[in-house]
Design a protein around this motif. Structure first.
Motif, PDB file in Angstrom:
ATOM      1  N   LEU A   1     -43.998  10.471  -1.054  1.00  0.00           N
ATOM      2  CA  LEU A   1     -43.077  11.215  -0.203  1.00  0.00           C
ATOM      3  C   LEU A   1     -43.367  12.708  -0.248  1.00  0.00           C
ATOM      4  CD1 LEU A   1     -39.758   9.306  -0.942  1.00  0.00           C
ATOM      5  CD2 LEU A   1     -41.084   9.256   1.170  1.00  0.00           C
ATOM      6  N   SER A   2     -43.716  13.202  -1.421  1.00  0.00           N
ATOM      7  CA  SER A   2     -44.059  14.614  -1.554  1.00  0.00           C
ATOM      8  C   SER A   2     -45.247  14.964  -0.661  1.00  0.00           C
ATOM      9  CB  SER A   2     -44.373  14.948  -3.015  1.00  0.00           C
ATOM     10  OG  SER A   2     -44.758  16.292  -3.152  1.00  0.00           O
ATOM     11  N   LYS A   3     -46.263  14.106  -0.636  1.00  0.00           N
ATOM     12  CA  LYS A   3     -47.433  14.343   0.207  1.00  0.00           C
ATOM     13  C   LYS A   3     -47.077  14.278   1.686  1.00  0.00           C
ATOM     14  CE  LYS A   3     -51.155  12.682  -2.830  1.00  0.00           C
ATOM     15  NZ  LYS A   3     -52.243  11.675  -2.940  1.00  0.00           N
ATOM     16  N   ILE A   4     -46.232  13.319   2.058  1.00  0.00           N
ATOM     17  CA  ILE A   4     -45.836  13.182   3.458  1.00  0.00           C
ATOM     18  C   ILE A   4     -45.142  14.449   3.940  1.00  0.00           C
ATOM     19  CG2 ILE A   4     -44.294  11.973   5.049  1.00  0.00           C
ATOM     20  CD1 ILE A   4     -44.864   9.409   3.436  1.00  0.00           C
ATOM     21  N   PHE A   5     -44.174  14.925   3.168  1.00  0.00           N
ATOM     22  CA  PHE A   5     -43.397  16.088   3.598  1.00  0.00           C
ATOM     23  C   PHE A   5     -44.209  17.377   3.518  1.00  0.00           C
ATOM     24  CE2 PHE A   5     -39.696  13.326   2.297  1.00  0.00           C
ATOM     25  CZ  PHE A   5     -39.316  13.066   3.604  1.00  0.00           C
TER      26      PHE A   5
ATOM     27  N   MET B   1     -38.157   5.189  -7.489  1.00  0.00           N
ATOM     28  CA  MET B   1     -39.090   6.243  -7.126  1.00  0.00           C
ATOM     29  C   MET B   1     -40.352   6.244  -7.982  1.00  0.00           C
ATOM     30  SD  MET B   1     -37.667   7.329  -4.510  1.00  0.00           S
ATOM     31  CE  MET B   1     -38.758   8.669  -4.104  1.00  0.00           C
ATOM     32  N   LYS B   2     -40.337   5.501  -9.094  1.00  0.00           N
ATOM     33  CA  LYS B   2     -41.536   5.379  -9.916  1.00  0.00           C
ATOM     34  C   LYS B   2     -42.378   4.157  -9.551  1.00  0.00           C
ATOM     35  CE  LYS B   2     -39.920   7.985 -13.938  1.00  0.00           C
ATOM     36  NZ  LYS B   2     -39.613   7.972 -15.387  1.00  0.00           N
ATOM     37  N   THR B   3     -41.884   3.385  -8.569  1.00  0.00           N
ATOM     38  CA  THR B   3     -42.681   2.288  -8.045  1.00  0.00           C
ATOM     39  C   THR B   3     -43.977   2.828  -7.467  1.00  0.00           C
ATOM     40  OG1 THR B   3     -40.712   0.986  -7.522  1.00  0.00           O
ATOM     41  CG2 THR B   3     -42.731   0.441  -6.320  1.00  0.00           C
TER      42      THR B   3
ATOM     43  N   GLU C   1     -35.949  11.118   4.302  1.00  0.00           N
ATOM     44  CA  GLU C   1     -36.650  10.387   3.237  1.00  0.00           C
ATOM     45  C   GLU C   1     -36.268   8.916   3.264  1.00  0.00           C
ATOM     46  OE1 GLU C   1     -35.534  10.231  -1.317  1.00  0.00           O
ATOM     47  OE2 GLU C   1     -36.805  11.992  -0.927  1.00  0.00           O
ATOM     48  N   LYS C   2     -35.028   8.654   3.623  1.00  0.00           N
ATOM     49  CA  LYS C   2     -34.535   7.269   3.649  1.00  0.00           C
ATOM     50  C   LYS C   2     -35.263   6.433   4.695  1.00  0.00           C
ATOM     51  CE  LYS C   2     -29.957   7.951   1.647  1.00  0.00           C
ATOM     52  NZ  LYS C   2     -30.356   9.137   0.916  1.00  0.00           N
ATOM     53  N   TRP C   3     -35.637   7.063   5.818  1.00  0.00           N
ATOM     54  CA  TRP C   3     -36.382   6.314   6.835  1.00  0.00           C
ATOM     55  C   TRP C   3     -37.750   5.911   6.296  1.00  0.00           C
ATOM     56  CZ3 TRP C   3     -35.639   3.601  11.042  1.00  0.00           C
ATOM     57  CH2 TRP C   3     -36.754   3.213  11.787  1.00  0.00           C
ATOM     58  N   TYR C   4     -38.429   6.829   5.618  1.00  0.00           N
ATOM     59  CA  TYR C   4     -39.746   6.502   5.069  1.00  0.00           C
ATOM     60  C   TYR C   4     -39.631   5.410   4.007  1.00  0.00           C
ATOM     61  CZ  TYR C   4     -42.147  10.299   7.483  1.00  0.00           C
ATOM     62  OH  TYR C   4     -42.706  11.105   8.453  1.00  0.00           O
ATOM     63  N   LEU C   5     -38.617   5.468   3.152  1.00  0.00           N
ATOM     64  CA  LEU C   5     -38.434   4.422   2.140  1.00  0.00           C
ATOM     65  C   LEU C   5     -38.186   3.068   2.798  1.00  0.00           C
ATOM     66  CD1 LEU C   5     -36.271   6.277  -0.524  1.00  0.00           C
ATOM     67  CD2 LEU C   5     -38.650   5.542  -0.765  1.00  0.00           C
ATOM     68  N   TYR C   6     -37.424   3.082   3.882  1.00  0.00           N
ATOM     69  CA  TYR C   6     -37.160   1.854   4.630  1.00  0.00           C
ATOM     70  C   TYR C   6     -38.450   1.282   5.198  1.00  0.00           C
ATOM     71  CZ  TYR C   6     -35.761  -1.006   8.638  1.00  0.00           C
ATOM     72  OH  TYR C   6     -35.648  -2.017   9.561  1.00  0.00           O
ATOM     73  N   ARG C   7     -39.279   2.120   5.808  1.00  0.00           N
ATOM     74  CA  ARG C   7     -40.525   1.641   6.402  1.00  0.00           C
ATOM     75  C   ARG C   7     -41.531   1.218   5.334  1.00  0.00           C
ATOM     76  NH1 ARG C   7     -40.923  -1.053  10.165  1.00  0.00           N
ATOM     77  NH2 ARG C   7     -43.144  -0.540  10.412  1.00  0.00           N
TER      78      ARG C   7
END
Length: 274
Positions: A227-231, A265-267, A240-246
């Motif tokens: 997520l850090s890289k995406i943002f 988040m450590k997955t 962030e919730k949308w990305y976790l969902y996808r």
């Protein structure tokens, strides 16, 4: 400078589709010792289906789904949406005037178009504050609001002189904008995104490309790192919730390989090797 457009000295009811900005506005008025009504509608209208039938139900189901995927409870968010939708309807019926805040982020703009559709046939006075995404500052730097209104702090409301951007919206203008909302409803795709300042409808896979770009077949990364890289590389104001969902959907489809971590988040994830 605070302004009104009601003719009776009363301040219009502020409407925002970004909860973070709503809380900043609330704090701003408190600092000014002003009592002001604020309607916060974090409807995330850039995501999910938006057919008129079962509109509220579908919005709440989307919020619940996204919060569940991130391991959070949606109860408070759902209550905020329900209460504010009801309050918005009550204020319309009472004849209150409104000031709608928005930016050219997809969620803000979709909210603005939806509000225009709700207000197109009523006699209530309405104004808008269209906040630019890029602001030159006195120290010769630029403030860029990648998160739309959510990127504005309480102090910046005056620094950027946002209330001077308030413009009246007669019924004819509201009706014109409402056609944009109806067009989006006709498409009813699960994603709405601004491309060259034009809202377009996209399939649910639209933002998946930004997930894939940050992954490889050889190396696992944690969800925190991903997520850090995406943002860092592609910040479009998407939750962030949308990305976790996808990501969860892509794992379920077998497109991503995962290693369970001690916390969500450590997955760790990587691309499936071909």
């Amino acid at each position: 400078m605070l302004t009104n457009n009601t003719g009776d000295g009363a301040m219009p009811v502020d409407v925002t589709f970004n909860a973070s900005f709503g809380y900043q506005l609330r704090w701003y008025y408190r600092e000014k010792r002003l009592k002001q009504r604020i309607i916060m509608l974090p409807l995330m209208l850039d995501l999910g289906r938006i057919k008129a039938a079962n509109f509220t139900r579908n919005r709440l189901l989307l919020v619940k789904k996204l919060f569940q995927e991130s391991g959070d409870t949606a109860d408070e968010e759902i209550q905020v949406i329900q209460d504010n939708l009801s309050y918005f309807k009550t204020m319309i019926q009472s004849g209150a005037s409104f000031r709608i805040w928005w930016t050219k982020s997809a969620a803000d703009y979709c909210g603005f178009l939806w509000a225009c559709d709700q207000l197109k046939n009523v006699e209530n006075q309405v104004s808008q504050v269209a906040v630019p995404i890029v602001h030159p500052r006195t120290n010769r730097s630029l403030l860029i609001l990648n998160d739309g209104l959510g990127g504005i702090s309480c102090d910046q409301i005056d620094e950027l002189d946002l209330f001077r951007k308030q413009v009246a919206m007669p019924k004819t203008i509201r009706e014109a904008y409402s056609y944009g909302w109806r067009d989006l409803q006709d498409h009813n795709q699960p994603i709405r995104v601004l491309i060259n300042d034009r809202l377009t409808s996209q399939p649910i896979t639209f933002y998946d490309q930004f997930i894939y770009q940050q992954l490889s077949e050889k190396r696992f990364v944690t969800l925190t790192q991903l997520l850090s890289k995406i943002f860092e590389n592609t910040n479009f104001g998407i939750s962030e919730k949308w990305y976790l969902y996808r990501i969860a959907q892509l794992i379920e489809k077998g497109n991503l390989v995962t290693k369970r971590g001690k916390t969500l988040m450590k997955t760790q994830v990587r691309l499936k090797a071909h």
